[in-house]
Structure formats: C-alpha cells, structure tokens
Design an enzyme around this catalytic site. Structure first.
Site, PDB file in Angstrom:
ATOM      1  N   SER A 160       0.856  -1.199   0.000  1.00  0.00           N
ATOM      2  CA  SER A 160       0.000   0.000   0.000  1.00  0.00           C
ATOM      3  C   SER A 160       0.886   1.240   0.000  1.00  0.00           C
ATOM      4  CB  SER A 160      -0.913   0.006   1.238  1.00  0.00           C
ATOM      5  OG  SER A 160      -1.595   1.244   1.321  1.00  0.00           O
TER       6      SER A 160
ATOM      7  N   GLU B 135       3.585   1.865  -7.465  1.00  0.00           N
ATOM      8  CA  GLU B 135       3.173   0.509  -7.858  1.00  0.00           C
ATOM      9  C   GLU B 135       4.242  -0.151  -8.743  1.00  0.00           C
ATOM     10  OE1 GLU B 135      -0.301   2.267  -9.299  1.00  0.00           O
ATOM     11  OE2 GLU B 135      -0.906   2.717  -7.244  1.00  0.00           O
TER      12      GLU B 135
HETATM   13  O1  LIG Z   1      -5.166   1.631  -7.656  1.00  0.00           O
HETATM   14  C1  LIG Z   1      -4.714   2.492  -6.954  1.00  0.00           C
HETATM   15  C2  LIG Z   1      -4.861   3.927  -7.286  1.00  0.00           C
HETATM   16  O2  LIG Z   1      -5.345   4.074  -8.587  1.00  0.00           O
HETATM   17  C3  LIG Z   1      -3.572   4.738  -7.141  1.00  0.00           C
HETATM   18  O3  LIG Z   1      -2.673   4.471  -8.196  1.00  0.00           O
HETATM   19  C4  LIG Z   1      -4.087   2.128  -5.655  1.00  0.00           C
HETATM   20  O4  LIG Z   1      -3.266   1.022  -5.806  1.00  0.00           O
HETATM   21  C5  LIG Z   1      -5.208   1.794  -4.652  1.00  0.00           C
HETATM   22  O5  LIG Z   1      -6.033   2.913  -4.535  1.00  0.00           O
HETATM   23  C6  LIG Z   1      -4.640   1.409  -3.296  1.00  0.00           C
HETATM   24  O6  LIG Z   1      -3.910   2.491  -2.758  1.00  0.00           O
HETATM   25  P1  LIG Z   1      -2.685   2.240  -1.815  1.00  0.00           P
HETATM   26  O7  LIG Z   1      -3.144   1.282  -0.742  1.00  0.00           O
HETATM   27  O8  LIG Z   1      -2.350   3.578  -1.254  1.00  0.00           O
HETATM   28  O9  LIG Z   1      -1.564   1.658  -2.631  1.00  0.00           O
END
Ligand SMILES: O=C([C@H](O)CO)[C@H](O)[C@H](O)COP(=O)(O)O
Length: 160
Positions: free
Chosen positions: A71, A128
């Site tokens: 995350s 990511e």
């Molecule tokens: O898919 C996502 C969003 O479009 C940002 O790129 C994120 O992976 C998803 O919202 C989860 O967020 P995090 O837990 O902060 O990685």
C-alpha cells in the site's frame, strides 16, 4: 524516484521468507492488489504456498504465516484491516509502502520502504511500478536458492 531501497530492510525480508515451507499471503487494493497478485504468482511458481487475501480460495491466516501488505499510502482501510487481523492471529506482517507508511507501517513487524513520491505519472503509478520491481527482485533472490527454478516455473505455470 528519490533515494533507494534500504539494503538492510531488503535483507531482513529475504531472511523472513527464507523458509520454503512457510505460507505467504499477499494483500493490496486496486493496482497495489494487482502487484500483490503478480508477486504471489511468482512465489507459487518457485514452489511456495501462497495466497492472495480476499480471493475465494484463500484459507485463514495463522501464526507462523507471513502477510505482505502492499500500500503506497499505508492508509487504505482494507489493507490496514488485513494487517491488523493477521497480527492478531500471530502472523508476521510485512508492509511494502512509501516512507512514512501511514497506519500500516505502525502495525507491521517489518517494512520495506519504497521511496516513490510524487511523479508526473497518474495516481500512484510510480509506487506501484517500484514495488513490483522490488518484490520481483525479492522473488528472484529466493529463486536463486531453488534447484532448477526455471524448470520448476515451467512445470507449475498455469495451463488452463
Ligand atoms: O489503484 C490504486 C490507485 O489508482 C492509485 O494508483 C491504488 O493502488 C489503490 O487505490 C490502493 O492504494 P494504496 O493502498 O495507497 O496503494
């Protein structure tokens, strides 16, 4: 991306995942969840028992298991809940998150900080992408200790 991954954190994660008999769970939402799925697939290919949290076939997490939660923000409610539940069961929780790491880093036993801040890309793309590269690196390092890892991947690869 500014900065680099901390070698000691990476080595600690590797050590935690060294035992091939240890069950691994991966968790993440949205694109972070897709990264979790890709990493779980490769762990399965090298022979690990691996599950993605929330999938219909995932069993209960228990003491002795490892949960890797991906995350970027470290605050996504489902990800934080998964970390809390796994900790309560006695599993080891690994957070893969940005420096700071929100609530998630505070819950986790170990954290791999991914120094991917703001970028010209959309949303959390940079985090990511960087998380996938870091975790692919982790699986490759584990694969180095697996006899004939490439052959094992071929034999275990999905054929349906
Ligand atoms: O898919 C996502 C969003 O479009 C940002 O790129 C994120 O992976 C998803 O919202 C989860 O967020 P995090 O837990 O902060 O990685």
């Amino acid at each position: 991306m500014s900065g680099s991954i901390d070698a000691a954190e990476f080595a600690r994660l590797l050590e935690e995942l060294e035992d091939p008999a240890r069950r691994c769970f991966l968790s993440g939402q949205g694109r972070s969840g897709l990264v979790a799925g890709m990493v779980a697939m490769r762990l399965m290919h090298i022979g690990r028992t691996c599950h993605v949290a929330g999938e219909a076939t995932a069993p209960a997490v228990r003491r002795g298991d490892v949960l890797i939660v991906i995350s970027g923000s470290g605050t996504t409610p489902a990800s934080v809940r998964h970390a809390e539940s796994a900790r309560a069961e006695g599993a080891t929780v690994i957070a893969v998150t940005r420096p700071g790491g929100g609530a998630l880093a505070g819950i986790a036993d170990l954290t791999l900080r991914i120094p991917a801040g703001a970028s010209a890309q959309l949303g959390g793309n940079l985090f990511e992408q960087a998380a996938l590269i870091a975790l692919d690196g982790l699986v490759n390092a584990l694969a180095a200790g697996v006899p004939d890892a490439r052959g094992r991947l071929r034999r275990r690869h999905a054929n349906l």
